[in-house]
Design an enzyme around this catalytic site. Structure first.
Site, PDB file in Angstrom:
ATOM      1  N   THR A  30       0.601  -1.659  -0.503  1.00 16.40           N
ATOM      2  CA  THR A  30      -0.087   0.104   0.262  1.00 16.40           C
ATOM      3  C   THR A  30       0.789   1.391  -0.041  1.00 16.40           C
ATOM      4  O   THR A  30       0.384   2.769   0.064  1.00 16.40           O
ATOM      5  CB  THR A  30      -0.760   0.314   1.241  1.00 16.40           C
ATOM      6  OG1 THR A  30      -0.311   0.045   2.764  1.00 16.40           O
ATOM      7  CG2 THR A  30      -2.138  -0.787   1.219  1.00 16.40           C
ATOM      8  N   PHE A  65       0.970   4.094   8.993  1.00 16.97           N
ATOM      9  CA  PHE A  65       1.248   5.425   8.277  1.00 16.97           C
ATOM     10  C   PHE A  65       2.217   4.469   6.694  1.00 16.97           C
ATOM     11  O   PHE A  65       2.103   5.194   5.906  1.00 16.97           O
ATOM     12  CB  PHE A  65       3.093   6.033   8.241  1.00 16.97           C
ATOM     13  CG  PHE A  65       3.369   5.380   9.196  1.00 16.97           C
ATOM     14  CD1 PHE A  65       4.445   4.643   8.174  1.00 16.97           C
ATOM     15  CD2 PHE A  65       3.568   4.831  10.461  1.00 16.97           C
ATOM     16  CE1 PHE A  65       6.048   4.176   8.720  1.00 16.97           C
ATOM     17  CE2 PHE A  65       4.645   4.259  10.386  1.00 16.97           C
ATOM     18  CZ  PHE A  65       5.975   3.783  10.250  1.00 16.97           C
ATOM     19  N   TYR A  66       1.837   3.331   6.161  1.00 18.07           N
ATOM     20  CA  TYR A  66       1.718   2.729   5.420  1.00 18.07           C
ATOM     21  C   TYR A  66       1.287   2.956   4.345  1.00 18.07           C
ATOM     22  O   TYR A  66       0.854   2.029   3.316  1.00 18.07           O
ATOM     23  CB  TYR A  66       1.801   1.165   5.857  1.00 18.07           C
ATOM     24  CG  TYR A  66       3.554   0.767   6.462  1.00 18.07           C
ATOM     25  CD1 TYR A  66       4.381   1.798   6.414  1.00 18.07           C
ATOM     26  CD2 TYR A  66       3.409  -0.358   6.601  1.00 18.07           C
ATOM     27  CE1 TYR A  66       5.265   1.217   7.744  1.00 18.07           C
ATOM     28  CE2 TYR A  66       4.740  -1.289   7.413  1.00 18.07           C
ATOM     29  CZ  TYR A  66       5.964  -0.474   8.041  1.00 18.07           C
ATOM     30  OH  TYR A  66       6.971  -0.399   8.218  1.00 18.07           O
ATOM     31  N   GLY A  67       1.082   4.490   3.700  1.00 18.87           N
ATOM     32  CA  GLY A  67       0.046   4.566   2.939  1.00 18.87           C
ATOM     33  C   GLY A  67       0.983   6.065   1.870  1.00 18.87           C
ATOM     34  O   GLY A  67       1.408   6.227   2.426  1.00 18.87           O
ATOM     35  N   LYS A  97       3.090  -1.188  13.266  1.00 17.09           N
ATOM     36  CA  LYS A  97       4.039   0.399  13.698  1.00 17.09           C
ATOM     37  C   LYS A  97       3.724   1.333  13.758  1.00 17.09           C
ATOM     38  O   LYS A  97       3.003   1.927  12.354  1.00 17.09           O
ATOM     39  CB  LYS A  97       5.303   0.119  13.032  1.00 17.09           C
ATOM     40  CG  LYS A  97       6.489  -1.341  13.370  1.00 17.09           C
ATOM     41  CD  LYS A  97       7.547  -0.568  12.309  1.00 17.09           C
ATOM     42  CE  LYS A  97       7.866  -0.767  10.736  1.00 17.09           C
ATOM     43  NZ  LYS A  97       7.785  -2.125  10.233  1.00 17.09           N
TER      44      LYS A  97
END
Length: 342
Positions: A30, A65-67, A97
């Site tokens: 993502t 925040f992996y976007g 995380k």
């Protein structure tokens, strides 16, 4: 065939938590302008789970925040997976995380921000899949480790998640944090081209504290597989284009490491990717390689690497390749490097 497993200790139900020797990182599913289609992601996750024996969980790792633009797209994708496949809920151990300032790649382990971050993850995740482990993505230099871990310990009771992890910390920080609350897992980068003195110290400290080492990027962000040969092989927008090790001149220099590892893998009858994962796994019974994959066939290839046994001679040969062919380029940009080994 019974696959190797790692114990993460005892779960809230009083039973031992056993996870597969190889985990699955979900970040690149993502963290890009055009996320990978859900069904492709879901197939990759299912492949990893289905490759394990009954009663063994797949360790999966996501991020708040992996976007694109640091959005929560990753957690939302994870929620959609469990909404569609509830039968897989109890077959995974979910680590997430967070702990960064909202919208920034800057650690913030203040009480207010850690509560905000965990609450945000829980809200986006929904009520079906429990958050098994939460970890701050980096150690905040402004907040003492014992205070940050103390805050998370309180939040396990207040917000209802089960385990605390640490990420990119040094050995002494792990030991200090573990004095406050048991650290179930510590996530650090480990691969044949990321094996620093502090890496070794963290692995040893984790062995003593009974902490699993989650070894992310065991394939050198894909470079050590031999499938990325030049800067042009990286798609536009790929964050690796900005990493020092992936600059053209550095890549040309670093290909010598890939060639050396590939030669060993061919003699062994495995892929270069499997060799790297097997080598990382060989560093300790408590070490769990965490390759990322959004393809089911690649997930299966990576999972099978957990079955590979390397001889002492083969491990020495791998280490000799790394010793002879030094790595050119740092892991991250100068700004990001400052947050490593906190």
């Amino acid at each position: 065939m019974t696959r190797p497993t790692v114990s993460l200790g005892i779960g809230r139900d009083g039973k031992e938590i056993r996870v597969g020797k190889v985990g699955l990182g979900l970040m690149l599913m993502t963290w890009q302008a055009s996320p990978v289609p859900d069904e492709q992601c879901f197939a990759a996750i299912k492949a990893g789970i289905d490759s394990l024996d009954d009663g063994v969980k797949l360790f999966i790792n996501g991020g708040e925040f992996y976007g694109h633009n640091l959005s929560t797209a990753n957690i939302e994708m994870i929620r959609r997976f469990f909404d569609k496949y509830p039968e897989y809920i109890d077959r995974t151990f979910l680590s997430v995380k967070g702990g960064l300032k909202l919208g920034q790649l800057e650690p913030d382990s203040s009480e207010a921000n850690l509560e905000r971050s965990v609450s945000n993850v829980l809200e986006k995740l929904g009520s079906k899949k429990r958050l098994d482990l939460f970890q701050s993505a980096r150690v905040d230099p402004k907040v003492p480790v014992i205070k940050a871990i103390g805050t998370l310990a309180e939040l396990t009771k207040k917000l209802g998640f089960d385990h605390i992890g640490m990420s990119e910390c040094k050995a002494t920080s792990l030991e200090a944090g573990n004095e406050v609350h048991h650290i179930t897992a510590v996530e650090i980068e480990v691969s044949p081209w990321s094996y620093e003195d502090e890496t070794k110290r963290v692995i040893e400290a984790a062995r003593k504290t009974g902490t699993a080492v989650i070894a992310y990027s065991p394939l050198g962000r894909g470079f050590l597989t031999g499938q990325i040969k030049s800067h042009d092989d990286l798609p536009e927008g790929d964050f690796r284009r900005n990493l020092p090790r992936f600059q053209e001149e550095n890549m040309k220099h670093n290909m010598a490491i890939v060639d050396g590892l590939t030669a060993i893998a061919k003699r062994k009858g495995i892929t270069a990717a499997q060799l790297c994962i097997a080598w990382v796994a060989s560093l300790g019974d408590h070490v769990i390689p965490l390759p990322g994959s959004s393809l089911d066939k690649r997930t299966l290839e990576n999972s099978a690497a957990g079955d590979v046994i390397l001889t002492n001679e083969e491990c020495a040969e791998i280490e000799k390749v790394v010793e002879i062919h030094t790595v050119k380029g740092t892991r991250y940009s100068a700004a990001a490097q400052s947050h490593l080994w906190g």
